[in-house]
Structure formats: structure tokens, C-alpha cells
Motif scaffolding. Structure first.
Motif, short mmCIF file in Angstrom:
data_model
loop_
_atom_site.label_atom_id
_atom_site.label_comp_id
_atom_site.label_asym_id
_atom_site.label_seq_id
_atom_site.Cartn_x
_atom_site.Cartn_y
_atom_site.Cartn_z
N MET A 1 -17.91 -3.32 6.90
CA MET A 1 -16.79 -2.48 7.30
C MET A 1 -16.98 -1.07 6.75
SD MET A 1 -12.73 -2.93 6.44
CE MET A 1 -12.63 -4.52 7.26
N ILE A 2 -16.57 -0.09 7.52
CA ILE A 2 -16.59 1.30 7.08
C ILE A 2 -15.15 1.78 7.01
CG2 ILE A 2 -17.40 3.64 7.57
CD1 ILE A 2 -19.56 2.34 9.36
N GLU A 3 -14.76 2.37 5.89
CA GLU A 3 -13.39 2.86 5.72
C GLU A 3 -13.41 4.29 5.20
OE1 GLU A 3 -10.30 -0.31 4.47
OE2 GLU A 3 -12.12 -0.83 3.36
N GLU A 25 -14.24 -1.76 12.12
CA GLU A 25 -14.12 -3.19 11.83
C GLU A 25 -15.38 -3.96 12.23
OE1 GLU A 25 -11.55 -4.62 10.46
OE2 GLU A 25 -9.82 -3.30 10.74
N PRO A 26 -15.69 -5.03 11.52
CA PRO A 26 -16.81 -5.89 11.93
C PRO A 26 -16.46 -6.68 13.19
CG PRO A 26 -15.66 -6.85 10.05
CD PRO A 26 -15.06 -5.50 10.26
N GLY A 27 -17.48 -7.13 13.89
CA GLY A 27 -17.27 -7.98 15.05
C GLY A 27 -17.01 -7.25 16.35
N ARG A 28 -17.14 -5.92 16.35
CA ARG A 28 -16.95 -5.16 17.58
C ARG A 28 -17.79 -3.89 17.51
NH1 ARG A 28 -10.66 -3.19 16.61
NH2 ARG A 28 -11.10 -1.46 15.17
N VAL A 29 -18.11 -3.35 18.68
CA VAL A 29 -18.85 -2.09 18.76
C VAL A 29 -17.84 -0.95 18.81
CG1 VAL A 29 -20.47 -0.69 20.08
CG2 VAL A 29 -20.75 -3.17 20.01
N THR A 59 -16.32 4.54 2.44
CA THR A 59 -17.06 3.43 1.85
C THR A 59 -17.67 2.57 2.94
OG1 THR A 59 -15.07 2.04 1.79
CG2 THR A 59 -15.58 3.34 -0.19
N VAL A 60 -18.76 1.90 2.58
CA VAL A 60 -19.42 0.93 3.44
C VAL A 60 -19.40 -0.40 2.71
CG1 VAL A 60 -21.52 0.29 4.66
CG2 VAL A 60 -20.92 2.70 4.40
N ARG A 178 -21.24 -8.36 12.68
CA ARG A 178 -21.63 -7.14 11.98
C ARG A 178 -20.74 -5.97 12.40
NH1 ARG A 178 -27.65 -8.12 10.56
NH2 ARG A 178 -28.13 -10.01 11.74
N THR A 179 -20.74 -4.94 11.57
CA THR A 179 -20.02 -3.70 11.87
C THR A 179 -20.99 -2.76 12.58
OG1 THR A 179 -18.64 -3.96 9.89
CG2 THR A 179 -18.76 -1.76 10.88
N VAL A 180 -20.59 -2.26 13.75
CA VAL A 180 -21.47 -1.40 14.54
C VAL A 180 -20.73 -0.11 14.90
CG1 VAL A 180 -22.86 -1.16 16.63
CG2 VAL A 180 -22.67 -3.40 15.51
#
Length: 311
Positions: A1-3, A25-29, A59-60, A178-180
């Protein structure tokens, strides 16, 4: 996740990124869009620890990039496919990167195969085409099998087969949880690839929603209508927020009312309707509408949209 929280970057008197908040969010492009000068590249550089925020944080996977002890295993990044020693072969370039994280030769061979570089793996990168350079950059981003992947213009220079490969790849990565984060200026490709969009304009977030929501917000209410009694329909639907534009083929475009409202008004007035088609915008139309007031570098003329041509 990137915030990102209140993420800000100033260069002297110029504010490139102005206190933005977002979550990838993870799980989506997630598509990352914006005009030139909107702050996308600066934001991605801050995510990657290449630029320090003037204020706020990003943050990552819960930490700033610089605090990860094995960053290649946390986040794979393609920002500049040309950032490669041109005298090295593709294989040696990836092998050198792998050595910094204790990644074995087997994984190097896996990403070479994944990126379709087997036939040029032992050739010097300096002789690569733009498309092959992009493939190498993507292979490098995936080298550590990271949970988070950030790709800036990954289809630049790729042929149609390569573009489809990238689309399939990133959607597959998201399907694995994954987070993309994917940046591109190709709206048609983004419409087929992304699930969610973050749009920047002059350093601020102007949209943070699903692709469908972004398009729906920009579409408004426009309906193509065909009737043998257009004059009667005009009287039946007349109102302060309703406009009717006649098209060359005899149909009309009504704005300000939904298909249901037009149909009900026509039925009450006894007017036959031969066609009612709700008009929706493309992602390109929606993007241009969102960023119309956010463009820093503007050409002298802009091509009309299909709806404008129809009018």
C-alpha cells in the motif's frame, strides 16, 4: 500500500505538490494521471525516496522508502528506462541489481523471460530500441518480486503486442493482491487497464475515484433523441436548464434531462419517440474536463470532442 498525508514539495518559490492526500490500495490497478507539470513525477520521486518532501509524508507498506532494508523486495519502480549503464548487457544489468539484495541468478532469468528479453539478454543495452528498454525497466522493477509496483509510462515505445503484455501483466499483479500504481498519458489504454484513478492538477488532487465514477461525473446528462415531432418535444421538455441541439441527421441532443424524463414528457404529450440514447463520455473526455483549468502548458488549439463535432 502507498499512503500520502499532506504531501508537499516546493522548489524555491514554486510549489510542485501542494499538500495532497491519497491511498493506493492493494488488489487493484490505480492510474496516476495529470497534465505536464501537474506534479506526478515529483510525487513518484518522493514515493521512491529520490526527493524529500518539504512537508507531509508518503509511505510504502507502512514505511518511507528509505527505511526499507531491502527496497527491491518491497517496491519495484520504473521511472526512467534509460537509467542504465549502456555498456552492460541486459543480463549483467539485472545481475548487478540482484547482487545488491542477494537475489539469485534464477530470478534474473525468470524476469528476462517474463519481459520477453531472452533473445537480447546478452546484448548491450545501448543498442536497445525504446520498447526493449521499457521491457528491461519493467523486468528490473519486478526483480525483487515486490508487493508494490510503480510504473511511469510503461507502454512508451512498445508495439501493440507489448502494450497488451503490459496491460495483462499489471492486471495480473493486482489480481495477486499487489499494489500497482500506473502513470500514463494514453487514456484509451488507461481506460482498459486501471480500476481506480488519482488525477492531479497543479499539484493538487482533482479526482480520486473509480474509472466509472470519473467518467460518470464528467458525462452530465446528454441524450440523443429522434422524433418526427421535434418542435412538439421542444415544447414538452422546455425548462431553464434544458437545451436542445439539432444534428445534421435530423436527431437532436438534449442536455439537462435523463432519458426517462424525456420519454415520460413525450408520452404525456402524445409524441412518438424513435430513439433515446444516453450519451456518455470517454475517459479522455472526462480527463480533459477535469483538467481543463489545471493545464500549465497549453497549446494554441484543442481538437473538438465528438459531441462538439456533432453539434
Amino acid at each position: 500500500m502507498i499512503e500520502a498525508h499532506d504531501l508537499t514539495k516546493r522548489f524555491g518559490s514554486k510549489t510542485a505538490v501542494a499538500g495532497i492526500d491519497f491511498r493506493v490500495e492493494p488488489g487493484r490497478v490505480t492510474g496516476f494521471l495529470g497534465p505536464n507539470g501537474a506534479g506526478k513525477s515529483t510525487t513518484m520521486r518522493m514515493i521512491a525516496g529520490l526527493d524529500r518532501p518539504s512537508a507531509g509524508s508518503v509511505t510504502v507498506n507502512g514505511r518511507p522508502y528509505r527505511q526499507h532494508t531491502a527496497p527491491l523486495r518491497e517496491v519495484g519502480i520504473l521511472l526512467d528506462a534509460k537509467a542504465v549503464h549502456t555498456g552492460r548487457s541486459a543480463y549483467k544489468h539485472l545481475l548487478a541489481m540482484a547482487a545488491t539484495h542477494g537475489i539469485g541468478r534464477k530470478r534474473v532469468r525468470e524476469v528476462i523471460e517474463l519481459a520477453g528479453l531472452e533473445s537480447v539478454a546478452n546484448k548491450r543495452v545501448g543498442g536497445f530500441s525504446l520498447g526493449m528498454g521499457q521491457r528491461l525497466g519493467i523486468a528490473a522493477a519486478l526483480l525483487g518480486d515486490p508487493a508494490t509496483v510503480i510504473l511511469d509510462e510503461p507502454v512508451n515505445g512498445l508495439d501493440p503486442e507489448g502494450v497488451r503484455w503490459v496491460r495483462t501483466l499489471v492486471r495480473g499483479l493486482a489480481a495477486e493482491g499487489r499494489t500497482v500504481l500506473l502513470s500514463s498519458h494514453l487514456m484509451s489504454e488507461m481506460a482498459q487497464t486501471a480500476d481506480h484513478l488519482i488525477v492531479l492538477g497543479r499539484g493538487r488532487v482533482v479526482a480520486d475515484a473509480s474509472v466509472d465514477e470519473v467518467i460518470a461525473r464528467a458525462s452530465g446528462t446528454s441524450v440523443r433523441v429522434r422524433t418526427p415531432n421535434l418542435a412538439g418535444l421542444n415544447r414538452a421538455i422546455a425548462g431553464p436548464d434544458v437545451s436542445v441541439s439539432t444534428l445534421d441527421d435530423g436527431a437532436a441532443v438534449v442536455t439537462g434531462l435523463s432519458s426517462e424524463q424525456i420519454g415520460d414528457a413525450a408520452a404525456s404529450a402524445g409524441i412518438a419517440i424513435h430513439e433515446l440514447t444516453a450519451l456518455s463520455s470517454s475517459l479522455e473526455d472526462a480527463y480533459l474536463s477535469l483538467t481543463a483549468d489545471e493545464v500549465e502548458y497549453r497549446s494554441t488549439s484543442v481538437a473538438p470532442t465528438p459531441e462538439e463535432v456533432a453539434r
